[in-house]
Design an enzyme around this catalytic site. Structure first.
Site, mmCIF file in Angstrom:
data_model
loop_
_atom_site.group_PDB
_atom_site.id
_atom_site.type_symbol
_atom_site.label_atom_id
_atom_site.label_comp_id
_atom_site.label_asym_id
_atom_site.label_seq_id
_atom_site.Cartn_x
_atom_site.Cartn_y
_atom_site.Cartn_z
ATOM 1 N N THR A 154 0.810 -1.071 -0.079
ATOM 2 C CA THR A 154 -0.026 0.085 0.065
ATOM 3 C C THR A 154 1.037 1.252 -0.082
ATOM 4 O O THR A 154 1.595 1.667 -0.895
ATOM 5 C CB THR A 154 -1.096 -0.131 1.106
ATOM 6 O OG1 THR A 154 -0.279 0.229 2.592
ATOM 7 C CG2 THR A 154 -1.954 -1.306 1.120
ATOM 8 N N ASP A 188 -10.085 -4.602 -4.423
ATOM 9 C CA ASP A 188 -9.307 -3.407 -3.945
ATOM 10 C C ASP A 188 -9.647 -2.288 -4.765
ATOM 11 O O ASP A 188 -9.653 -2.121 -6.003
ATOM 12 C CB ASP A 188 -8.037 -3.695 -3.931
ATOM 13 C CG ASP A 188 -7.081 -2.418 -3.158
ATOM 14 O OD1 ASP A 188 -7.738 -1.581 -2.713
ATOM 15 O OD2 ASP A 188 -5.756 -2.438 -3.276
ATOM 16 N N HIS A 193 -8.526 -4.693 -0.096
ATOM 17 C CA HIS A 193 -7.282 -3.978 0.164
ATOM 18 C C HIS A 193 -6.532 -4.893 1.575
ATOM 19 O O HIS A 193 -7.385 -4.959 2.394
ATOM 20 C CB HIS A 193 -7.375 -2.278 0.227
ATOM 21 C CG HIS A 193 -6.441 -1.793 0.522
ATOM 22 N ND1 HIS A 193 -5.535 -1.568 -0.726
ATOM 23 C CD2 HIS A 193 -5.675 -1.065 1.540
ATOM 24 C CE1 HIS A 193 -4.569 -0.789 -0.193
ATOM 25 N NE2 HIS A 193 -4.649 -0.658 1.164
#
Length: 322
Positions: free
Chosen positions: A167, A266, A298
């Site tokens: 991320t 996601d 996610h």
């Protein structure tokens, strides 16, 4: 009697609350856990915490794969890892990071350096980028025998240095791979490979299936405003939008191998796929691969650590690092 109720300046649920007096309440994050200097009971991986810099404060958790009579004299690839958490939550010393790195190190047989960088909003970007670049320089300095960390000196292969993250950590890895194309590392060390897992990229204009409604008020947009309020170009800064105005060519990525991991559900998925496609078109000379996990959202591999999909993803990362 005076009220002790503090006034909220910014609230980004479920992550963080910032008060008008400057204090910060982190609402999300896994607990801090100790390292395993005498080997992790499940993986056999050893870990310890070290200080890279006192000012600014940069530290790291180091991981060493299990040593046997067969491998104790061989050199292992080095992974410099940047944890996720929207630049404002989580830690290299947290449960999520610790069990993830233990698993990767045991399967890939790498020496890992998981960087504890300064968090926003107390330390807005580019603090994270600067800390992670300093950590990469510190690792590279051991190549010529200038460092003092025995795990790197005795067991690290400086011909095979990887960087990677999840991320926001994947965003960091991307920006450091670009920086490595214009700035050299100590000892002439090169970044061999990079993995970007569910990378945090965004921009002012929605792409693909991203919602047109409220795009500028999406969590991805609001996070960026919080963690880098002074970014030139705002949400189209090249740091967050690799295709924004003035963004450097992806042909300048300073690594030979690149793995981009995305998750089907996601909201950042399409940016990751687009990034992969644009790297291929850019004239970059390396090998790039896309790995997609179906049916997942996610950061699924942190929240649902024991699932088959998580195991498949870690196995894919390990094979990339091998």
């Amino acid at each position: 009697m005076a009220s002790t109720t503090k006034e909220v300046a910014t609230e980004l649920l479920p992550l963080i609350r910032v008060y008008t007096d400057g204090s910060v309440e982190r609402l999300f994050g896994s607990p801090i856990v100790p390292p395993s200097p005498d080997q992790n009971p499940e993986t056999g991986v050893s870990s310890k915490d070290i200080t890279i810099s006192e000012n600014p404060s940069i530290s790291a958790r180091l991981y060493l794969p299990i040593l046997t009579p067969h491998n104790q004299n061989q050199k292992f690839p080095i992974l410099v890892y940047f944890h996720g958490g929207a630049f404002c939550v989580e830690s290299a010393f947290s449960l999520f990071s610790h069990r993830y790195l233990n698993s990767i190190v045991s399967q890939a047989n790498v020496v890992a350096v998981s960087v504890e960088y300064r968090l926003a909003p107390e330390h807005p970007l580019p603090a994270c980028y600067e800390d992670c670049w300093a950590a990469l320089q510190w690792v590279a300095s051991h190549s010529a025998g200038n460092g003092k960390e025995p795990w790197l000196i005795n067991h690290g292969d400086f011909e095979r240095i990887y960087i990677g993250g999840d991320t926001s950590g994947a965003n960091t890895a991307h920006n450091l791979a670009l920086r490595g194309g214009t700035e050299s590392l100590p000892g002439g060390v090169k970044i061999f490979g990079a993995f970007l897992s569910q990378p945090y990229f965004w921009g002012s204009k929605p792409i693909g299936s991203e919602s047109k409604e409220g795009h500028e008020k999406s969590l991805s947009s609001l996070i960026w405003s919080l963690v880098h309020p002074s970014a030139t170009g705002g949400i189209d800064s090249p740091l967050i939008n690799p295709f924004g105005p003035g963004a450097p060519s992806l042909a300048g990525l300073a690594c030979d191998k690149l793995l981009v991991c995305v998750a089907e559900k996601d909201m950042l998925r399409e940016r990751g796929v687009w990034y992969c496609d644009e790297v291929k078109k850019s004239g970059w000379k390396g090998e790039v691969e896309l790995f997609e996990v179906k049916g997942e959202d996610h950061a699924f591999h942190f929240f649902n650590f024991e699932t088959e999909n998580t195991k498949a993803m870690i196995k894919r990362l390990a094979s990339f690092l091998k």
